[in-house]
Design a protein around this motif. Structure first.
Motif, PDB file in Angstrom:
ATOM      1  N   SER A 239      -6.398   2.184   9.792  1.00 55.97           N
ATOM      2  CA  SER A 239      -6.527   0.925  10.540  1.00 55.97           C
ATOM      3  C   SER A 239      -6.208  -0.285   9.675  1.00 55.97           C
ATOM      4  N   THR A 240      -6.675  -0.277   8.422  1.00 50.99           N
ATOM      5  CA  THR A 240      -6.389  -1.402   7.531  1.00 50.99           C
ATOM      6  C   THR A 240      -4.912  -1.444   7.163  1.00 50.99           C
ATOM      7  N   TYR A 242      -2.450  -0.257   8.884  1.00 53.08           N
ATOM      8  CA  TYR A 242      -1.698  -0.685  10.075  1.00 53.08           C
ATOM      9  C   TYR A 242      -1.759  -2.198  10.229  1.00 53.08           C
ATOM     10  N   ALA A 243      -2.936  -2.773  10.057  1.00 53.24           N
ATOM     11  CA  ALA A 243      -3.092  -4.219  10.192  1.00 53.24           C
ATOM     12  C   ALA A 243      -2.244  -4.973   9.162  1.00 53.24           C
ATOM     13  N   LEU A 244      -2.164  -4.440   7.949  1.00 50.81           N
ATOM     14  CA  LEU A 244      -1.376  -5.089   6.904  1.00 50.81           C
ATOM     15  C   LEU A 244       0.127  -4.990   7.184  1.00 50.81           C
ATOM     16  N   SER A 246       1.821  -4.133  10.042  1.00 50.80           N
ATOM     17  CA  SER A 246       2.338  -4.581  11.336  1.00 50.80           C
ATOM     18  C   SER A 246       2.612  -6.083  11.371  1.00 50.80           C
ATOM     19  N   GLN A 247       2.114  -6.817  10.385  1.00 53.56           N
ATOM     20  CA  GLN A 247       2.422  -8.252  10.307  1.00 53.56           C
ATOM     21  C   GLN A 247       3.897  -8.492   9.964  1.00 53.56           C
ATOM     22  N   THR A 251       5.530  -1.148  13.321  1.00 51.74           N
ATOM     23  CA  THR A 251       4.606  -0.131  12.810  1.00 51.74           C
ATOM     24  C   THR A 251       3.850   0.519  13.966  1.00 51.74           C
ATOM     25  N   GLU A 252       3.657   1.832  13.864  1.00 47.48           N
ATOM     26  CA  GLU A 252       2.827   2.515  14.855  1.00 47.48           C
ATOM     27  C   GLU A 252       2.087   3.667  14.199  1.00 47.48           C
ATOM     28  N   GLN A 277      -3.331  -3.603  -2.193  1.00 49.19           N
ATOM     29  CA  GLN A 277      -4.404  -3.891  -1.237  1.00 49.19           C
ATOM     30  C   GLN A 277      -5.447  -2.769  -1.197  1.00 49.19           C
TER      31      GLN A 277
END
Length: 301
Positions: A239-240, A242-244, A246-247, A251-252, A277
């Motif tokens: 989840s982290t 993906y959040a990083l 997808s900016q 991304t999937e 990160q």
């Protein structure tokens, strides 16, 4: 070095006014010596029209084009001496043998040495069938004999329009092996159109894709397919990560992994960023884009 084929804003328009059909629109591309060059597009995209212009069967409406540095208008002798072509399918006399078909075409092509007929029969693997009438040939055998007719003058450039039309898988593989042999062992440059994208990917070194007569992509196949590859990452915190990612990247999350579409050269930077990160990476694999993926990406709305 002079390019084998050079097109500069080549166009072909049928009709006038509101009824005009723009079959080829400002098409520019380059084919160099030794390439197996795939020419791709949907039905009606302008592939056969372009090939017919190159072979002198129809005339361009505008633009510039050359074969071995000679403009299409002045390339009659160059075509006769250095270019062989097969448009869509082989046209044979059904009640003549394969050998006599070649003999007739050799006569009209100015080929006087009979041994050349035997040579091209050997090249396309048809020597043992040469005394059979053409009406008894399978589609694959007819296509191979058609390629043999294009090779009679020992051309430097071979232009083929859908050479695998109607062939079964074995016939398609036979043509692929033959074309690679012609390029690698006979020194031919090959320009071919085809709907079989997987086959083009295995056979060709370079490709151009057209849409509605316009060039939409051109280059070495390996370069085109690596431009936007999908990288699959297995990480400890999906989840982290993906959040990083997808900016900045498409991304999937797929089956407990992250798939990121990224330019091939940027993959090391992406990995370094995740590590900075505090994301732990367990596995990185590349899912290379196929030619079919690229084709539908650039030819569909």
């Amino acid at each position: 070095m002079v390019s084998v084929i050079q097109l500069d804003k080549l166009s072909k328009i049928y009709g006038t006014g509101e009824q005009a059909v723009h079959a080829v629109n400002d098409l520019s591309l380059t084919v160099e010596t030794g390439q197996i060059f795939g020419f791709l597009g949907a039905n009606g995209a302008g592939k056969t029209t372009t090939i017919r212009m190159l072979l002198g069967l129809i005339y361009p409406s505008s633009g510039e084009a050359s074969l071995f540095g000679q403009s299409l208008q002045d390339a009659g002798q160059v075509r006769q001496e250095r270019v062989g072509g097969l448009v869509e399918e082989a046209t044979l006399y059904p009640f003549m043998t394969g050998y006599n078909n070649l003999k007739a075409i050799a006569y009209t092509s100015g080929v006087t040495e009979r041994k050349r007929i035997d040579e091209v029969l050997d090249i396309v693997g048809m020597r043992s069938f040469a005394k059979r009438k053409a009406k008894t040939y399978s589609t694959g055998m007819k296509q191979r004999l058609g390629i043999a007719t294009a090779l009679l003058t020992d051309p430097d450039l071979l232009i083929l329009d859908e050479p695998t039309n109607g062939l079964d898988p074995q016939g398609i593989q036979d043509v692929r092996v033959l074309l690679q042999h012609l390029a690698q062992n006979e020194g031919k440059t090959i320009f071919l159109s085809s709907h079989l994208l997987h086959e083009i990917e295995q056979t060709c070194t370079h490709v151009a894709i057209i849409r509605n007569g316009h060039l939409v992509r051109q280059g070495a196949i390996n370069d085109l397919l690596q431009t936007n590859s999908v990288t699959r990452l297995t990480v400890d915190d999906i989840s982290t990560a993906y959040a990083l990612l997808s900016q900045n990247y498409p991304t999937e999350i797929v089956n407990q992994s992250i798939e990121v579409t990224v330019i091939y050269d940027n993959i090391p930077d992406l990995i370094q960023y995740l590590v900075s990160q505090n994301i732990r990476i367990f596995e990185v694999t590349q899912k290379q884009q196929s030619l079919e993926d690229l084709f539908f990406e650039v030819t569909h709305d």
